[in-house]
Every structure is written in C-alpha cells, then in structure tokens.
Design a protein around this motif. Structure first.
Motif, PDB file in Angstrom:
ATOM      1  N   LEU A   1      44.931 -31.306  13.189  1.00  0.00           N
ATOM      2  CA  LEU A   1      43.531 -31.304  13.334  1.00  0.00           C
ATOM      3  C   LEU A   1      42.608 -31.029  12.346  1.00  0.00           C
ATOM      4  N   ALA A   2      42.977 -29.768  11.493  1.00  0.00           N
ATOM      5  CA  ALA A   2      42.230 -29.345  10.402  1.00  0.00           C
ATOM      6  C   ALA A   2      42.146 -30.325   9.203  1.00  0.00           C
ATOM      7  N   VAL A   3      43.254 -31.285   9.285  1.00  0.00           N
ATOM      8  CA  VAL A   3      43.090 -32.335   8.255  1.00  0.00           C
ATOM      9  C   VAL A   3      42.146 -33.730   8.763  1.00  0.00           C
ATOM     10  N   PHE A   4      42.457 -33.990   9.923  1.00  0.00           N
ATOM     11  CA  PHE A   4      41.819 -35.077  10.589  1.00  0.00           C
ATOM     12  C   PHE A   4      40.488 -34.842  11.004  1.00  0.00           C
TER      13      PHE A   4
ATOM     14  N   ALA B   1      50.318 -36.566  14.738  1.00  0.00           N
ATOM     15  CA  ALA B   1      48.999 -37.134  14.885  1.00  0.00           C
ATOM     16  C   ALA B   1      48.991 -38.652  14.237  1.00  0.00           C
ATOM     17  N   LEU B   2      49.979 -38.861  13.192  1.00  0.00           N
ATOM     18  CA  LEU B   2      50.179 -40.150  12.734  1.00  0.00           C
ATOM     19  C   LEU B   2      50.956 -41.146  13.588  1.00  0.00           C
ATOM     20  N   ASN B   3      51.566 -40.653  14.573  1.00  0.00           N
ATOM     21  CA  ASN B   3      52.551 -41.132  15.276  1.00  0.00           C
ATOM     22  C   ASN B   3      53.740 -41.868  14.391  1.00  0.00           C
ATOM     23  N   VAL B   4      54.159 -41.053  13.753  1.00  0.00           N
ATOM     24  CA  VAL B   4      55.343 -41.512  12.738  1.00  0.00           C
ATOM     25  C   VAL B   4      56.563 -40.496  13.156  1.00  0.00           C
ATOM     26  N   GLY B   5      56.654 -39.892  14.008  1.00  0.00           N
ATOM     27  CA  GLY B   5      57.958 -38.912  14.389  1.00  0.00           C
ATOM     28  C   GLY B   5      59.079 -39.954  15.022  1.00  0.00           C
ATOM     29  N   GLY B   6      59.994 -39.194  15.191  1.00  0.00           N
ATOM     30  CA  GLY B   6      61.206 -39.871  15.859  1.00  0.00           C
ATOM     31  C   GLY B   6      61.829 -39.316  16.868  1.00  0.00           C
ATOM     32  N   TYR B   7      62.213 -39.931  17.930  1.00  0.00           N
ATOM     33  CA  TYR B   7      62.755 -39.244  19.264  1.00  0.00           C
ATOM     34  C   TYR B   7      61.889 -38.003  19.585  1.00  0.00           C
TER      35      TYR B   7
ATOM     36  N   LEU C   1      34.364 -38.154   7.293  1.00  0.00           N
ATOM     37  CA  LEU C   1      34.155 -38.930   6.063  1.00  0.00           C
ATOM     38  C   LEU C   1      34.039 -40.498   6.475  1.00  0.00           C
ATOM     39  N   LEU C   2      35.027 -40.820   7.550  1.00  0.00           N
ATOM     40  CA  LEU C   2      34.702 -42.070   8.221  1.00  0.00           C
ATOM     41  C   LEU C   2      33.446 -42.353   8.599  1.00  0.00           C
ATOM     42  N   PHE C   3      32.888 -41.410   9.412  1.00  0.00           N
ATOM     43  CA  PHE C   3      31.547 -41.684   9.847  1.00  0.00           C
ATOM     44  C   PHE C   3      30.559 -41.882   8.589  1.00  0.00           C
ATOM     45  N   TYR C   4      30.610 -41.006   7.527  1.00  0.00           N
ATOM     46  CA  TYR C   4      29.843 -41.179   6.368  1.00  0.00           C
ATOM     47  C   TYR C   4      29.894 -42.770   5.861  1.00  0.00           C
ATOM     48  N   LEU C   5      31.220 -43.019   5.628  1.00  0.00           N
ATOM     49  CA  LEU C   5      31.292 -44.314   5.042  1.00  0.00           C
ATOM     50  C   LEU C   5      30.688 -45.591   6.132  1.00  0.00           C
ATOM     51  N   SER C   6      30.516 -45.460   7.250  1.00  0.00           N
ATOM     52  CA  SER C   6      30.018 -46.390   8.215  1.00  0.00           C
ATOM     53  C   SER C   6      28.580 -46.344   7.636  1.00  0.00           C
ATOM     54  N   THR C   7      27.852 -45.294   7.111  1.00  0.00           N
ATOM     55  CA  THR C   7      26.602 -45.452   7.067  1.00  0.00           C
ATOM     56  C   THR C   7      26.218 -45.987   5.646  1.00  0.00           C
TER      57      THR C   7
ATOM     58  N   TRP D   1      48.683 -43.582   4.322  1.00  0.00           N
ATOM     59  CA  TRP D   1      50.047 -44.354   4.101  1.00  0.00           C
ATOM     60  C   TRP D   1      50.677 -43.086   3.271  1.00  0.00           C
ATOM     61  N   PHE D   2      50.347 -42.402   2.231  1.00  0.00           N
ATOM     62  CA  PHE D   2      50.903 -41.633   1.738  1.00  0.00           C
ATOM     63  C   PHE D   2      51.375 -40.411   2.356  1.00  0.00           C
ATOM     64  N   LEU D   3      50.215 -39.877   3.045  1.00  0.00           N
ATOM     65  CA  LEU D   3      50.540 -38.799   4.097  1.00  0.00           C
ATOM     66  C   LEU D   3      51.666 -38.974   5.416  1.00  0.00           C
ATOM     67  N   SER D   4      51.674 -40.250   5.485  1.00  0.00           N
ATOM     68  CA  SER D   4      52.868 -40.638   6.548  1.00  0.00           C
ATOM     69  C   SER D   4      54.213 -40.275   5.916  1.00  0.00           C
TER      70      SER D   4
END
Length: 404
Positions: A80-83, A398-404, A89-95, A113-116
């Motif tokens: 969460l410290a990353v997100f 957080a990115l939902n890319v884990g397995g089992y 930033l996403l909120f700022y871009l929306s303005t 995509w790189f972080l995934s």
C-alpha cells in the motif's frame, strides 16, 4: 512411508484432493470475507495452498506449505505504501488537460505492467521459500527487478511482432525462473529450447488468424456492422463458430507447451516428465462453463423471487403497474441489500466455480500426467536455511498476479 522404487524407475505424482473438500473450504472462507471486509482472503489463500500442497504426493511424501496469513497481510500493507501515492497521482492526472492525462495514464499503465513482472517473480520466491518436501525447503535466487525488466522487454517485442516472438519469450522466462530455483542445496535447470515450441505455436497462430479472419469477414458480410440499419443478430454466428474452434485450439497448444516445458525441468539426475492432453484441459473448461450456467440461472431465479417479494404491490390485482414497481425499487432498503447481496453472490459463484474446475482441474491434470525419474538421487540433498527476509507477496497480491 515412501514407496520403494528401482533405480531410475519413474515415480508418479499423485493428487489426493477432492473437489467437495475444496468447495467447503471456499464456502467457509467466503462467509468470513464479508464481516472482515475482505481481509480474511489472506487466511483463505493460506488454507487453499495448504490444501493443494498437502494433497500432492511425490514418491509417497506430500508437499508442505509453511506460510501463514499474517505474512501475506504484512506484505499487502507494505504494498500500500506504493499504491497510495499512485492513487494520488491518478487523481492529479484527472484534473489535467485530456492530452496530458492520457500521456500520464499511459505511463502509469506501463509502470504497472513492469511492476507486475517483478511482483510475479517475488511472489514465486515467497511460495517456494515456504514449500517443503521431505523436510527440505525450496528457494529462489535471482533478481526480481532483472526478471521484471526481461519480461517487460519481451512484452514490447511481442507488441512489435504481433506475438510472433512468443516461443523465444516463453523459453527465456522459463529458463530464468528455473535456473534460479533450488531444492535445498541442489539447483534446478531448464533444458527447453524455443525450437521445440516453434512448430506447434506457429501452426496454432496461423490457424487462429485464418479462422478468426474468416469468421470476422463472414460476420461483416452478413451485416454485423450495419451502415445505419439494424444489427442482424444472425450475423454474429460466424464469430461464435470461430470462437468455438479457436478455444480448443488454444487449449491444445497450452497443454502442448506445458508438457514440453515441464518435461524440460531438471534437478540434478532427477527428470520430470509431463504428458498433459489438450482434450482433458478442454473438458475442465466445459465443466466450468456448465457449472457457471447452472449457478447463474439459480441466482437469477432467486433474484426474480426477491424482486417479486419487494415489489409485490406492483402485481396487485393480477396486473403489473410499472410506476409502482419503480417507486418501490427506488425507496426500499431491502432492494439495496438485495442488489449488494446479489453482486456478492455472483462474484463468489464465479470465483469459486473457476477455482473448483479450472484451478483444481489444472493442478490435478498436471499431477496425474507427471512422473519423475531419478528421484532416488534427491536423498542426498541437504537443507538450506529459510529465507525469512520475505514478508508476504506484496505487490503480487495488490496487482492480483499471484498464483494459487
């Protein structure tokens, strides 16, 4: 007690898990997700892994998963410290102006995509470091950032070549993962070559392009894209037929790739062989689709009954009054609760059924089609210390890319 085998005689891998037991486990976990606002998913994931690991036997000894839910929870909180700054930033871009916002969103998408790729590698490291067989722990070395960069670079080449470099990409990523995988003090290896994958991939690729292109052409000629007129429903039949052919072709290729690549995994003198059949994999998807149809039909019937009870005054007198119906729907807390409950039930049914038929089905198929020769050579492997530096799967969850 381990089964006694002759020198070099292949040892089968067995999976003893039952779908009914997993269904009860999932039901218990989903019921606890609601009062815990979703946080219980870390405990549910831990139960699932212990189910899969504990019911998988190699030479008579089962795998063991030693991870716990608190490790996964801590890793998620660290992610969460990353997100949190990212959400800001996403909120700022929306303005900002549209062009600046589009450029910013594109940059964030590339970064995620790189972080995934990094997250996938790190999550695999966590799972391996918490997996034991005969009391000896697996491990993964290498660098998650290097793997993420490698995967990102290959992804760009995939886009540039319309996917034609896939055999090279898949081989490169599999080799990196297994060249950095350990069982105790013994290192895995990967003997696969992209040429093994080339023929089945390019044949499947050409067939998909031909069938998909033919289906799209026929659909357009039959009025799927009308020029100002009504859409012709029958025009989509060629697309549906093409999809019904492409699906099995894709699964047949997936089974071929998994068989080739898993059979290229080595651990010293121990050699893994996997013979996964495409029709067996297809059958799991067919069963999953049928189960989803039955579940959604049952939920839809239940929804109709609930709506009838909520808006029963609209059906008074043997007729139907639409105005009364919508008034009751808008002003009823019961309606809001029914909508939320219905959404959760749909989501839970989809997740549970895909896990029971696709997740469990693939695991069982891989186990039943696998055998290991030279397993007696692993009796001399010595244990290594547990990697305690890892705190959960972090970004992977957080990115939902884990397995089992």
């Amino acid at each position: 007690m381990a089964m006694q085998q002759g020198p070099g005689q292949p040892v089968p891998v067995r999976f003893r898990g039952r779908r009914g037991d997993l269904a009860l486990l999932l039901l218990r976990g989903y019921l606890l997700l609601v009062p815990t606002i979703g946080l219980y998913r870390f405990w549910l994931l831990t139960w699932k892994r212990r189910f899969y690991w504990g019911h998988t036997d190699i030479d008579g000894d089962s795998l063991e998963y030693t991870g716990n839910a608190m490790q996964l929870l801590v890793g998620f909180l660290m992610a969460l410290a990353v997100f949190l700054p990212l959400y800001g930033l996403l909120f700022y871009l929306s303005t900002l102006a549209r062009d600046a916002a589009i450029i910013g969103y594109a940059g964030i998408a590339l970064g995620l995509w790189f972080l995934s790729g990094y997250a996938i590698y790190r999550a695999r490291d966590f799972r391996l470091s918490r997996t034991l067989w005969r009391g000896i722990r697996f491990d993964q070395t290498g660098n998650g950032w290097a793997y993420g960069l490698r995967r990102f670079g290959w992804s760009l080449l995939m886009l540039a070549t319309l996917g034609l470099v896939y055999p090279l990409m898949a081989t490169s990523l599999w080799r990196y993962r297994y060249d950095h995988t350990w069982y105790g003090d013994r290192r895995f290896g990967f003997a696969g070559r992209w040429q093994q994958l080339a023929a089945p991939f390019y044949v499947t690729y050409a067939a998909i392009v031909l069938i998909g292109g033919t289906g799209a052409t026929l659909a357009i000629s039959m009025g799927a894209l009308p020029d100002g007129g009504p859409v012709e429903p029958l025009a989509f039949l060629p697309l549906a037929a093409a999809a019904l052919i492409i699906g099995p072709l894709t699964l047949r290729y997936q089974a071929r790739q998994l068989s080739l690549f898993y059979s290229s995994v080595r651990l010293g003198d121990a050699v893994l062989t996997v013979r996964l059949r495409g029709r067996a994999l297809l059958w799991q998807y067919v069963l999953c689709g049928l189960a989803l149809l039955v579940a959604f039909a049952a939920l839809a019937l239940g929804g109709v009954v609930v709506l009838g009870l909520v808006a029963r005054e609209a059906f008074a007198g043997g007729g139907f009054d639409a105005d009364i119906f919508f008034q009751q729907m808008q002003g009823s807390l019961l309606t809001l609760g029914a909508i939320i409950t219905g959404y959760l039930l749909l989501l839970g049914a989809f997740t549970a059924i895909t896990e029971l038929f696709i997740g469990l089905g693939l695991w069982r198929l891989l186990a039943s089609s696998a055998s290991i020769a030279g397993v007696e050579s692993l009796r001399t492997v010595r244990a290594r210390a547990e990697d305690k530096a890892l705190a959960g799967e972090g970004l992977a969850d957080a990115l939902n890319v884990g397995g089992y």
